[in-house]
Enzyme design. Structure first.
Site, PDB file in Angstrom:
ATOM      1  N   ARG A  36     -11.388  -8.854   3.171  1.00 13.80           N
ATOM      2  CA  ARG A  36     -10.984  -9.342   4.488  1.00 13.80           C
ATOM      3  C   ARG A  36     -12.122  -9.236   5.502  1.00 13.80           C
ATOM      4  NH1 ARG A  36      -5.336  -6.075   4.432  1.00 13.80           N
ATOM      5  NH2 ARG A  36      -6.692  -4.533   3.458  1.00 13.80           N
ATOM      6  N   ASN A  85     -12.947   2.422  -5.006  1.00 17.47           N
ATOM      7  CA  ASN A  85     -11.619   2.673  -4.446  1.00 17.47           C
ATOM      8  C   ASN A  85     -10.692   1.469  -4.556  1.00 17.47           C
ATOM      9  OD1 ASN A  85      -9.595   3.713  -2.327  1.00 17.47           O
ATOM     10  ND2 ASN A  85     -10.462   1.902  -1.345  1.00 17.47           N
ATOM     11  N   TYR A 151       0.602  -0.921 -14.336  1.00 11.07           N
ATOM     12  CA  TYR A 151      -0.122  -0.141 -13.316  1.00 11.07           C
ATOM     13  C   TYR A 151      -0.603   1.162 -13.947  1.00 11.07           C
ATOM     14  CZ  TYR A 151      -1.452   2.426  -9.186  1.00 11.07           C
ATOM     15  OH  TYR A 151      -2.171   3.161  -8.285  1.00 11.07           O
ATOM     16  N   LYS A 155      -4.580   2.387 -14.606  1.00 10.12           N
ATOM     17  CA  LYS A 155      -5.169   3.621 -14.070  1.00 10.12           C
ATOM     18  C   LYS A 155      -5.588   4.561 -15.202  1.00 10.12           C
ATOM     19  CE  LYS A 155      -5.225   2.661  -9.744  1.00 10.12           C
ATOM     20  NZ  LYS A 155      -6.491   2.678  -8.979  1.00 10.12           N
ATOM     21  N   PRO A 181      -4.884  10.480  -6.987  1.00  6.90           N
ATOM     22  CA  PRO A 181      -3.873  10.822  -5.982  1.00  6.90           C
ATOM     23  C   PRO A 181      -2.462  10.567  -6.499  1.00  6.90           C
ATOM     24  CG  PRO A 181      -5.521   9.265  -5.110  1.00  6.90           C
ATOM     25  CD  PRO A 181      -5.647   9.290  -6.602  1.00  6.90           C
ATOM     26  N   GLY A 182      -1.546  11.374  -5.995  1.00  9.63           N
ATOM     27  CA  GLY A 182      -0.123  11.107  -6.188  1.00  9.63           C
ATOM     28  C   GLY A 182       0.328  10.171  -5.080  1.00  9.63           C
ATOM     29  N   VAL A 184       0.612   8.473  -1.775  1.00  6.72           N
ATOM     30  CA  VAL A 184      -0.180   8.330  -0.546  1.00  6.72           C
ATOM     31  C   VAL A 184       0.426   7.189   0.261  1.00  6.72           C
ATOM     32  CG1 VAL A 184      -2.509   8.047   0.416  1.00  6.72           C
ATOM     33  CG2 VAL A 184      -2.237   8.785  -1.961  1.00  6.72           C
ATOM     34  N   GLU A 187      -1.203   0.914   2.483  1.00  2.60           N
ATOM     35  CA  GLU A 187      -0.596  -0.407   2.248  1.00  2.60           C
ATOM     36  C   GLU A 187      -0.118  -0.544   0.801  1.00  2.60           C
ATOM     37  OE1 GLU A 187      -3.631  -3.243   3.140  1.00  2.60           O
ATOM     38  OE2 GLU A 187      -3.479  -2.958   5.302  1.00  2.60           O
ATOM     39  N   PHE A 188      -0.319   0.527   0.027  1.00  2.00           N
ATOM     40  CA  PHE A 188      -0.059   0.477  -1.419  1.00  2.00           C
ATOM     41  C   PHE A 188       1.324  -0.104  -1.762  1.00  2.00           C
ATOM     42  CE2 PHE A 188       1.622   2.534  -5.269  1.00  2.00           C
ATOM     43  CZ  PHE A 188       0.657   2.184  -6.199  1.00  2.00           C
TER      44      PHE A 188
END
Ligand code: 8X3
Length: 251
Positions: A36, A85, A151, A155, A181-182, A184, A187-188
């Site tokens: 973006r 990331n 997903y 990962k 991370p667990g 968070v 915007e996930f």
């Protein structure tokens, strides 16, 4: 501090954005990448156009990644740290109801995208015999959960790629680390549920999730460890989360 350059993918929101902010405030030079353009411009403005260089590309476009990285100006070429990331979830369905487009997006972004960026940045690190690659994966890469198939698989691939890369680069003076991370709140879930804000909100109902900043602070800690110390893996969860599926939810 010596000039240290960090390239962060997906730096326009969530964990990536917060990582860029903390590192920048600590004097690092930031190469922020994202899809973006307007968000990259906003970050440039936020950083007063100081110690920031932006690259607008989609991690699914391997050739674009390569030309952007190869085209960096001389004084931005020596990348010390790569934070892989960029990544997201698309859909959350039983495998038997899953959509090919969602699966393909997760494979293309979370796996192939990470590999393509790493492939483009690595020659410089090899040349310098130093560098640090930090891959952001997920608790979902080590624990399966319902409706998570592709997903979780994507990962899990990130975890294996990280481990293999650490082995392959062992003789090269390059650190390779992973943070998982667990829950968070970024915007996930909004992306996972294709903009359904109500459904996204339910994910965090009754629990205090991690923030992007919580995760960013740990990434910064990993980057700032002494040269001989590699924080190889971190599993980071909110207090209210015990596993991928066990939560202490207050209703
Ligand atoms: C995000 C964590 O548990 O929602 O990667 O999949 S989870």
């Amino acid at each position: 501090m010596d000039k240290r350059i960090v390239l962060i993918t997906g730096a326009t929101s969530g964990i990536g954005l917060e990582t860029a902010r903390i590192l920048h405030s600590n004097g690092y030079f930031i190469i922020a990448t994202g899809r973006r353009e307007e968000k990259l411009k906003a970050l440039q403005t936020e950083f007063n156009n100081e110690r920031i260089y932006t690259l607008c590309f989609d991690v699914r476009k391997r050739a674009e990644i390569r030309s952007n990285i190869d085209g960096l100006p001389e004084d931005w070429k020596k990348i010390d740290v790569l934070v892989n990331n960029a990544g997201n979830a698309h859909g959350m369905d039983l495998f038997q109801d899953g959509k090919w487009e969602d699966w393909e997006a997760m494979i293309d972004i979370n796996i192939k995208g990470l590999v393509a960026v790493t492939e483009a940045v690595l020659p410089g690190m090899l040349n310098n015999k130093s560098g640090h690659i930090i891959n952001v994966s997920s608790i979902a890469g080590q624990q399966a959960y319902p409706k998570g198939s592709l997903y979780c698989a994507s990962k899990s691939a990130v975890s294996m790629i990280t481990e293999c890369l650490r082995i392959d680069l062992n003789q090269e003076g390059i650190k390779v680390s992973e943070i998982k991370p667990g829950m968070v709140e970024t915007e996930f879930s909004l992306v996972r549920f294709k903009g359904d804000a109500e459904r996204a909100k339910q994910v965090y109902k009754g629990v205090e999730p991690l923030t992007g900043k919580d995760v960013a602070e740990v990434i910064v800690y990993m980057i700032q460890a002494p040269k001989h110390v590699n924080i190889a893996e971190v599993l980071l969860m909110p207090l209210a989360q015990a596993s991928a599926t066990v939560f202490n939810r207050k209703s």
